[in-house]
Design a protein around this motif. Structure first.
Motif, short mmCIF file in Angstrom:
data_model
loop_
_atom_site.label_atom_id
_atom_site.label_comp_id
_atom_site.label_asym_id
_atom_site.label_seq_id
_atom_site.Cartn_x
_atom_site.Cartn_y
_atom_site.Cartn_z
N UNK A 120 0.86 -1.19 0.00
CA UNK A 120 0.00 0.00 0.00
C UNK A 120 0.89 1.23 0.00
N UNK A 121 0.89 1.95 -1.12
CA UNK A 121 1.83 3.07 -1.29
C UNK A 121 1.07 4.40 -1.22
N UNK A 122 1.76 5.48 -0.81
CA UNK A 122 1.10 6.78 -0.75
C UNK A 122 0.64 7.24 -2.14
N UNK A 123 -0.55 7.84 -2.20
CA UNK A 123 -1.08 8.39 -3.46
C UNK A 123 -2.00 9.54 -3.12
N UNK A 124 -2.42 10.31 -4.14
CA UNK A 124 -3.32 11.43 -3.91
C UNK A 124 -4.71 10.97 -3.49
N UNK A 125 -5.18 9.89 -4.11
CA UNK A 125 -6.47 9.33 -3.73
C UNK A 125 -6.49 7.86 -4.13
N UNK A 126 -7.46 7.16 -3.60
CA UNK A 126 -7.49 5.71 -3.80
C UNK A 126 -8.86 5.24 -4.25
N UNK A 127 -8.84 4.28 -5.18
CA UNK A 127 -10.06 3.53 -5.48
C UNK A 127 -9.75 2.08 -5.13
N UNK A 128 -10.52 1.53 -4.21
CA UNK A 128 -10.34 0.13 -3.83
C UNK A 128 -11.47 -0.68 -4.47
N UNK A 129 -11.07 -1.82 -5.07
CA UNK A 129 -12.06 -2.68 -5.72
C UNK A 129 -11.90 -4.08 -5.14
N UNK A 130 -12.96 -4.59 -4.51
CA UNK A 130 -12.87 -5.92 -3.91
C UNK A 130 -14.00 -6.79 -4.42
N UNK A 131 -13.67 -8.05 -4.70
CA UNK A 131 -14.70 -9.01 -5.09
C UNK A 131 -14.62 -10.20 -4.16
N UNK A 132 -15.73 -10.52 -3.48
CA UNK A 132 -15.79 -11.70 -2.61
C UNK A 132 -14.74 -11.66 -1.52
N UNK A 133 -14.02 -12.77 -1.37
CA UNK A 133 -13.04 -12.86 -0.29
C UNK A 133 -11.83 -11.95 -0.56
N UNK A 134 -11.77 -11.39 -1.75
CA UNK A 134 -10.73 -10.39 -2.08
C UNK A 134 -10.81 -9.14 -1.22
N UNK A 135 -11.81 -9.04 -0.35
CA UNK A 135 -11.90 -7.90 0.57
C UNK A 135 -10.78 -7.97 1.62
N UNK A 136 -10.21 -9.18 1.86
CA UNK A 136 -9.30 -9.32 3.02
C UNK A 136 -8.07 -8.40 2.97
N UNK A 137 -7.28 -8.36 1.87
CA UNK A 137 -6.13 -7.46 1.91
C UNK A 137 -6.54 -5.99 1.79
N UNK A 138 -7.74 -5.75 1.22
CA UNK A 138 -8.21 -4.38 1.00
C UNK A 138 -8.64 -3.72 2.32
N UNK A 139 -9.19 -4.53 3.23
CA UNK A 139 -9.75 -3.97 4.47
C UNK A 139 -8.72 -3.16 5.28
N UNK A 140 -7.52 -3.69 5.53
CA UNK A 140 -6.55 -2.87 6.27
C UNK A 140 -6.11 -1.62 5.50
N UNK A 141 -6.15 -1.68 4.15
CA UNK A 141 -5.79 -0.49 3.35
C UNK A 141 -6.85 0.58 3.54
N UNK A 142 -8.12 0.14 3.51
CA UNK A 142 -9.24 1.07 3.70
C UNK A 142 -9.12 1.75 5.06
N UNK A 143 -8.84 0.93 6.07
CA UNK A 143 -8.75 1.50 7.43
C UNK A 143 -7.61 2.50 7.51
N UNK A 144 -6.48 2.17 6.88
CA UNK A 144 -5.33 3.08 6.95
C UNK A 144 -5.62 4.37 6.19
N UNK A 145 -6.26 4.24 5.02
CA UNK A 145 -6.59 5.44 4.24
C UNK A 145 -7.58 6.32 5.03
N UNK A 146 -8.57 5.68 5.66
CA UNK A 146 -9.57 6.44 6.43
C UNK A 146 -8.93 7.11 7.63
N UNK A 147 -8.06 6.38 8.33
CA UNK A 147 -7.43 6.94 9.53
C UNK A 147 -6.53 8.12 9.17
N UNK A 148 -5.94 8.06 7.98
CA UNK A 148 -5.02 9.13 7.57
C UNK A 148 -5.76 10.31 6.95
N UNK A 149 -7.07 10.20 6.80
CA UNK A 149 -7.85 11.30 6.20
C UNK A 149 -7.63 11.43 4.70
#
Ligand SMILES: Cc1cc2nc3c(=O)[nH]c(=O)nc-3n(C[C@H](O)[C@H](O)[C@H](O)COP(=O)(O)OP(=O)(O)OC[C@H]3O[C@@H](n4cnc5c(N)ncnc54)[C@H](O)[C@@H]3O)c2cc1C
Length: 330
Positions: A120-149
């Motif tokens: 998970x690298x720094x960027x201006x903005x993020x689009x996360x796309x998850x399908x089914x169990x593919x949510x697992x690695x995305x979830x911590x990224x979402x939390x980190x992006x949200x926590x960082x504003x």
């Protein structure tokens, strides 16, 4: 210049750390959605587990001898436990089936890793796309992006709402999250979404092969490197013709002739060289090895196009050579 409030990803772990085994025990098992259980693993002595970053996975070494990879989907700030979530695969040869049918709280297990090829690298903005169990690695990224504003949005598809894990955890972010249960909302409108995606955004995607292929097609206009994906299964490929390759192992001072019908990993392991493998399908990254000379023929599902062009590392379980000789850091 692009600024971001998401901290830069930590340096990759040394291969020795990635291959290190840690004894753990099952602290908790929880039903998360139809066909999905989460598993909380902790050290038997209550100590801390190795640090990790969003996108990381571990090898789970099951008592039936099967080794499978599972993404860490808890919080990297809490090293008292690792949370995994496992979807039961109908035709399981024993990985997800074992987890669902036999795993019990208190059971001792071993893990290897963490390892991260979906950083998970720094960027201006993020689009996360998850399908089914593919949510697992995305979830911590979402939390980190949200926590960082940071600016981010998540589109998450599944067969039905009841089969989509972690919907409750995502509920506080409802403004940024769109759920697409297939039986109610149909497919994620990838073309429209990716048309609107700015070239300075980062797109992180994980899910089944058809979804990832559709993301690749819909993102063709974006600059190379904008989309990063993780595949849980190898891509379906046409079979490729193998040729013999001579492998010089620079550190060990040994040369091994790898015949066309053997993988480089197996041939080096048979010759007693210090190599390790796990998935043997080019998706987990355990056998990553530095290439010192020669041109690898990459057949994995991990390296980005940029990394392939660099040609300075390869995955020995599936990749071969475009030159008759390779010099490896083994
Ligand atoms: C880096 C990485 C991270 C992973 N993270 C997770 C995770 O967080 N949660 C999780 O449940 N799995 C994850 N996986 C997949 C996991 O490692 C196993 O492959 C999966 O549990 C199936 O193992 P099995 O032994 O039950 O089935 P197998 O015997 O390996 O496969 C059974 C059948 O199901 C098919 N199959 C297997 N997995 C899938 C899939 N995902 N989609 C469609 N068909 C499939 C196979 O092609 C085969 O036909 C990850 C894999 C990788 C490489």
């Amino acid at each position: 210049m692009a600024t971001s409030t998401v901290p830069a990803a930590a340096e990759p772990q040394a291969p020795e750390t990635e291959r290190q085994e840690t004894p753990v025990m099952v602290r908790q098992l929880r039903w998360e959605a139809t066909g999905v259980v989460s598993v909380l693993l902790a050290r038997p002595d209550g100590g801390q587990l190795p640090a990790w970053q969003p996108g990381a996975h571990v090898d789970l070494l099951l008592p039936n001898g099967i080794v499978r990879q599972y993404s860490l989907c808890g919080s990297p700030d809490d090293l008292s436990g690792y949370r995994l979530a496992v979807r039961r695969q109908p035709a399981s040869r024993g990985g997800s089936e074992y987890v669902h049918s036999f795993l019990r709280p208190g059971q001792p297990l071993r893990i290897r890793g963490p390892r991260n090829h979906f950083r998970f690298e720094p960027a201006d903005s993020y689009l996360f796309i998850a399908g089914g169990i593919g949510i697992t690695p995305i979830l911590p990224m979402v939390r980190q992006a949200a926590a960082a504003g940071a600016r981010w949005s998540l589109v998450y598809g599944g067969r039905s709402a009841s089969a989509m894990a972690f919907r409750t955890e995502l509920a506080p972010h409802r403004d940024a999250v769109r759920l697409y249960p297939g039986d109610e909302s149909g497919r994620i409108p990838l073309t429209a979404l990716l048309e609107r995606t700015r070239p300075d955004s980062a797109v992180y995607a994980c899910g089944p092969e058809p979804l990832l292929d559709a993301v690749t097609d819909a993102a063709a206009h974006l600059p190379q490197g904008t989309v990063r994906m993780e595949r849980f299964r190898p891509r379906t490929r046409e079979s490729t013709c193998n040729t013999d390759v001579q492998v010089v192992c620079a550190r060990s001072g040994r040369t091994v002739d790898v015949p066309a019908e053997r993988s480089v990993l197996d041939a080096l392991a048979d010759a007693g060289l210090p190599v390790a493998g796990s998935c043997r399908e080019g998706v987990c990254g355990t056998c990553e090895t530095r290439v010192l000379e020669g041109v690898p023929d990459h057949r994995d599902d991990i390296l980005s196009e940029d990394d392939r062009e660099k040609g300075d590392r390869m995955y020995l379980c599936v990749s071969r050579a475009r030159t008759p000789r390779l010099v490896l850091d083994v």
